[in-house]
Design a protein around this motif. Structure first.
Motif, mmCIF file in Angstrom:
data_model
loop_
_atom_site.group_PDB
_atom_site.id
_atom_site.type_symbol
_atom_site.label_atom_id
_atom_site.label_comp_id
_atom_site.label_asym_id
_atom_site.label_seq_id
_atom_site.Cartn_x
_atom_site.Cartn_y
_atom_site.Cartn_z
ATOM 1 N N VAL A 88 -7.401 22.772 54.952
ATOM 2 C CA VAL A 88 -8.708 22.574 55.573
ATOM 3 C C VAL A 88 -8.779 23.593 56.704
ATOM 4 O O VAL A 88 -7.918 23.619 57.586
ATOM 5 C CB VAL A 88 -8.851 21.133 56.125
ATOM 6 C CG1 VAL A 88 -10.168 20.971 56.857
ATOM 7 C CG2 VAL A 88 -8.704 20.124 54.997
ATOM 8 N N VAL A 89 -9.795 24.461 56.651
ATOM 9 C CA VAL A 89 -9.939 25.532 57.633
ATOM 10 C C VAL A 89 -11.210 25.286 58.429
ATOM 11 O O VAL A 89 -12.295 25.190 57.856
ATOM 12 C CB VAL A 89 -9.986 26.911 56.938
ATOM 13 C CG1 VAL A 89 -10.102 28.019 57.967
ATOM 14 C CG2 VAL A 89 -8.759 27.102 56.051
ATOM 15 N N LEU A 90 -11.037 25.182 59.748
ATOM 16 C CA LEU A 90 -12.175 24.932 60.634
ATOM 17 C C LEU A 90 -12.257 26.042 61.673
ATOM 18 O O LEU A 90 -11.239 26.437 62.240
ATOM 19 C CB LEU A 90 -12.005 23.587 61.347
ATOM 20 C CG LEU A 90 -11.827 22.367 60.442
ATOM 21 C CD1 LEU A 90 -11.383 21.167 61.260
ATOM 22 C CD2 LEU A 90 -13.110 22.081 59.703
ATOM 23 N N PRO A 91 -13.463 26.545 61.937
ATOM 24 C CA PRO A 91 -13.576 27.573 62.980
ATOM 25 C C PRO A 91 -13.361 26.957 64.360
ATOM 26 O O PRO A 91 -13.676 25.790 64.585
ATOM 27 C CB PRO A 91 -15.016 28.076 62.819
ATOM 28 C CG PRO A 91 -15.737 26.960 62.139
ATOM 29 C CD PRO A 91 -14.724 26.218 61.318
ATOM 30 N N LEU A 100 -8.707 26.841 62.912
ATOM 31 C CA LEU A 100 -7.731 25.765 62.855
ATOM 32 C C LEU A 100 -7.475 25.499 61.379
ATOM 33 O O LEU A 100 -8.399 25.228 60.620
ATOM 34 C CB LEU A 100 -8.277 24.513 63.546
ATOM 35 C CG LEU A 100 -7.412 23.264 63.469
ATOM 36 C CD1 LEU A 100 -6.086 23.505 64.194
ATOM 37 C CD2 LEU A 100 -8.142 22.090 64.071
ATOM 38 N N ARG A 101 -6.218 25.592 60.967
ATOM 39 C CA ARG A 101 -5.861 25.424 59.556
ATOM 40 C C ARG A 101 -4.884 24.257 59.451
ATOM 41 O O ARG A 101 -3.833 24.265 60.065
ATOM 42 C CB ARG A 101 -5.230 26.704 59.022
ATOM 43 C CG ARG A 101 -4.870 26.664 57.567
ATOM 44 C CD ARG A 101 -4.317 28.009 57.126
ATOM 45 N NE ARG A 101 -5.309 29.053 57.203
ATOM 46 C CZ ARG A 101 -6.040 29.484 56.174
ATOM 47 N NH1 ARG A 101 -5.863 28.954 54.997
ATOM 48 N NH2 ARG A 101 -6.915 30.445 56.334
ATOM 49 N N PRO A 130 2.228 27.194 60.172
ATOM 50 C CA PRO A 130 2.652 27.969 61.359
ATOM 51 C C PRO A 130 1.611 29.011 61.723
ATOM 52 O O PRO A 130 0.978 29.611 60.849
ATOM 53 C CB PRO A 130 3.958 28.622 60.913
ATOM 54 C CG PRO A 130 4.369 27.959 59.663
ATOM 55 C CD PRO A 130 3.156 27.314 59.077
ATOM 56 N N ARG A 131 1.440 29.219 63.011
ATOM 57 C CA ARG A 131 0.481 30.223 63.469
ATOM 58 C C ARG A 131 0.958 31.602 63.076
ATOM 59 O O ARG A 131 2.149 31.911 63.143
ATOM 60 C CB ARG A 131 0.346 30.171 64.983
ATOM 61 C CG ARG A 131 -0.458 28.964 65.422
ATOM 62 C CD ARG A 131 -0.638 28.989 66.899
ATOM 63 N NE ARG A 131 -1.289 30.230 67.301
ATOM 64 C CZ ARG A 131 -1.625 30.505 68.541
ATOM 65 N NH1 ARG A 131 -1.332 29.670 69.498
ATOM 66 N NH2 ARG A 131 -2.207 31.634 68.839
#
Length: 135
Positions: A88-91, A100-101, A130-131
């Motif tokens: 789930v990818v959120l700006p 935010l992933r 991980p970032r």
């Protein structure tokens, strides 16, 4: 080999059948085939990967036996391969370059949940990715 005892002959024969079984697992279950590499480092790396795949297969087989689930890792893998995850990818508000992933794992069905329970495994609710460097 005329000087071998019957026990030594039998032990050697059993080792031969075990080696043949290992090759059968690698060929049939793991789908490992010869690959013609040009460099010795790649040949060694390929052999290492094949060996590790076989070790993991045999470890899963022993784990399965201890759980009373038979001795065919293929059945476990076939059942569990349907468990999926998605990202789930959120700006991030205020910064269009950041996001935010969150990795979410689908809930297993009843048969998969029972299998995981017998193996003593618990799936995480979510897994943070991980970032990446440079974000």
């Amino acid at each position: 080999m005329t000087d071998w005892t019957a026990e030594e002959l039998w032990r050697t024969y059993i080792q031969l059948t075990q080696a043949e079984a290992a090759f059968r697992i690698q060929k049939n279950d793991l789908s490992i085939r010869p690959i013609w590499h040009q460099k010795s480092e790649r040949v060694q790396a390929h052999i290492l990967v094949c060996f590790l795949a076989y070790v993991l297969w045999k470890t899963l087989e022993q784990w399965q036996k201890r759980a009373g689930l038979g001795n065919s890792p293929r059945t476990i893998l076939e059942e569990l391969h349907r468990i999926q995850s998605t990202d789930v990818v959120l700006p991030v508000a205020g910064d269009a370059r950041r996001e935010l992933r969150i990795r979410c794992i689908f809930r297993p069905d009843a048969a998969q949940a029972a299998l995981l329970d017998r193996l003593g495994l618990r799936l995480p609710e979510r897994v943070r990715i991980p970032r990446r460097v440079g974000m």
